[in-house]
Design a protein around this motif. Structure first.
Motif, short mmCIF file in Angstrom:
data_model
loop_
_atom_site.label_atom_id
_atom_site.label_comp_id
_atom_site.label_asym_id
_atom_site.label_seq_id
_atom_site.Cartn_x
_atom_site.Cartn_y
_atom_site.Cartn_z
N UNK A 122 42.15 50.49 -36.82
CA UNK A 122 42.43 50.05 -35.45
C UNK A 122 41.42 50.68 -34.52
N UNK A 123 40.88 49.84 -33.69
CA UNK A 123 39.82 50.31 -32.79
C UNK A 123 40.08 49.73 -31.41
N UNK A 124 40.66 50.53 -30.53
CA UNK A 124 40.91 50.08 -29.17
C UNK A 124 39.61 50.16 -28.40
N UNK A 125 39.16 49.03 -27.91
CA UNK A 125 37.87 49.00 -27.20
C UNK A 125 38.06 49.44 -25.75
N UNK B 171 41.48 45.10 -27.51
CA UNK B 171 41.03 45.32 -26.13
C UNK B 171 42.06 46.17 -25.39
N UNK B 172 41.61 47.22 -24.72
CA UNK B 172 42.54 48.16 -24.08
C UNK B 172 43.50 47.45 -23.14
N UNK B 173 44.75 47.81 -23.27
CA UNK B 173 45.78 47.35 -22.35
C UNK B 173 45.99 48.49 -21.38
N UNK B 174 45.38 48.47 -20.20
CA UNK B 174 45.38 49.69 -19.38
C UNK B 174 46.80 50.17 -19.04
N UNK C 188 40.57 54.44 -17.66
CA UNK C 188 39.46 53.62 -18.18
C UNK C 188 39.85 52.15 -18.35
N UNK C 189 38.84 51.30 -18.46
CA UNK C 189 39.12 49.87 -18.42
C UNK C 189 38.88 49.15 -19.73
N UNK C 190 39.17 47.89 -19.64
CA UNK C 190 39.03 47.00 -20.77
C UNK C 190 37.63 46.40 -20.70
N UNK C 191 36.91 46.36 -21.83
CA UNK C 191 35.56 45.77 -21.79
C UNK C 191 35.64 44.28 -21.48
N UNK C 192 34.52 43.72 -21.06
CA UNK C 192 34.50 42.29 -20.76
C UNK C 192 34.64 41.51 -22.07
N UNK D 23 45.23 39.62 -31.22
CA UNK D 23 45.78 38.74 -30.19
C UNK D 23 46.80 39.55 -29.42
N UNK D 24 46.69 39.51 -28.12
CA UNK D 24 47.62 40.30 -27.32
C UNK D 24 48.98 39.61 -27.29
N UNK D 25 50.02 40.33 -27.70
CA UNK D 25 51.35 39.75 -27.71
C UNK D 25 52.14 40.34 -26.55
N UNK D 26 52.87 39.51 -25.88
CA UNK D 26 53.77 39.99 -24.84
C UNK D 26 53.08 40.73 -23.71
#
Ligand code: SF4
Length: 346
Positions: A257-260, A289-292, A298-302, A324-327
């Motif tokens: 798992x790699x949270x960007x 992709x980071x869910x802030x 810090x933010x989510x990359x483009x 895929x982001x769920x919920x």
């Protein structure tokens, strides 16, 4: 006197327990089936037991129950997020997600967490306590009852570090997999860890071929330590060595798992190093992709950067997907909802 929690016992332990209170061993299997196949909740409903035996059991034991405290329904993808109330009034989260291959439950293994990963809302109050096996199985049974559907896949990825609650998690796996009970295949279970190296070796030796998922999030020790304090204890090299051992022992591919996080771990240097450290490991990278969260600035990359990262990994021969982001509309990320609720409560 503390009552024995019957739904925390494996079938072998139930047989032994029943035998020790003067009954025949096969009653233990009947009890296990009642709890885990029929999802019985009250000892008084065990119709195959005499009234005398039910009364005897009620005096010394119980079937631990959670309550659904609140349910949040995503309007975008049918994801359901639950807040469960434990007997001691602590609150944990679980999530039910619908995929093509069936209903997946993400469950918690601890109330809070002591691993202190900077991007995670579960850890902000530290570890409150570990869950019992009964509290883990009950999350699944409560979701099944509520949704009137069978859960086919389980991920241990809610609040808590599963390998920090090792004995109870192993018992949970044993119980939920058993053919006389819920009968979930080990292959349909994923355990996510921040990298407790000695426990990864122990898990590999358990002969439970579940999917191991490593929260890596950076290929550089120095950077990883900044977001995951566990990196001060175990290096990435040690984790990778343990992954090779897990591959060899279980024949199972590992999920990385790699949270960007923008500017933190989405650079070209991160990409190149990631490819280097994963060489020779049978794995699949899951980019998240980071869910802030409000505690982590810090933010989510483009989108472009996320896809560039994905394509480059694939080009290097590493199987990769973007999660895929769920919920997304119901704070379905680890710990966010419980945290919001406890913030409001205190
Ligand atoms: S990401 Fe997992 S291990 Fe890290 S603090 Fe959150 S629950 Fe604990």
């Amino acid at each position: 006197m503390q009552k024995i929690e019957l739904n925390s016992l494996t079938i072998e332990e139930l047989e032994e327990y029943i035998y020790n209170i003067g009954e025949q061993k096969y009653r233990g299997e009947q009890l296990f089936t009642f709890i885990h196949k029929n999802q019985g909740r009250n000892i008084e409903n065990i119709s195959v037991f005499s009234k005398g035996l039910r009364d005897k059991l009620e005096k010394v034991s119980k079937i631990n129950q959670l309550k659904i405290f609140k349910r949040f329904d995503s309007k975008v993808d049918n994801t359901k997020k639950y807040l469960f109330l434990l007997e001691d009034n602590n609150i944990i989260e679980g999530v039910a997600m619908e995929y093509k291959h069936g209903l997946t439950a993400c469950i918690s293994t601890q109330v809070g967490c002591r691993m202190d990963c900077s991007f995670c809302a579960s850890t902000k109050e530290g570890l409150i306590r570990s869950l019992t096996p009964a509290e883990m199985v009950s999350q699944i049974y409560m979701m099944e009852e509520d949704l009137n559907d069978k859960i086919s896949n389980i991920v241990l990825m809610g609040s808590g570090e599963p390998l920090d609650n090792y004995e109870n998690v192993i018992k949970f796996l044993n119980i939920i997999h058993h053919e006389k009970g819920h009968n979930t295949s080990y292959r349909n279970i994923t355990l996510s860890t921040c990298g407790l190296v000695p426990k990864i070796y122990s898990l590999a030796d358990e002969e439970m071929p579940i999917t191991l998922s490593i929260s890596l999030h950076s290929p550089f020790d120095e950077d990883r330590r900044k977001i995951m304090p566990i990196g001060n204890k175990y290096s990435i090299d040690e984790i990778m060595e343990a992954c090779r051992y897990y591959n060899n022992k279980t024949n199972r591919r590992i999920t990385i798992e790699y949270t960007l996080i923008e500017g933190v771990n989405d650079r070209i240097a991160d990409l190149n190093e990631l490819v280097k450290i994963l060489r020779g490991i049978s794995c699949h990278v899951n980019l998240i992709p980071l869910n802030p969260i409000k505690e982590f600035s810090q933010g989510r990359p483009s989108r472009i950067n996320i896809e560039r990262f994905e394509k480059s990994l694939a080009k290097a021969g590493i199987p990769v997907t973007i999660r895929r982001e769920m919920g997304g509309d119901i704070n379905a990320s680890c710990g966010q909802l419980r945290r919001r609720y406890t913030d409001e409560r205190y």
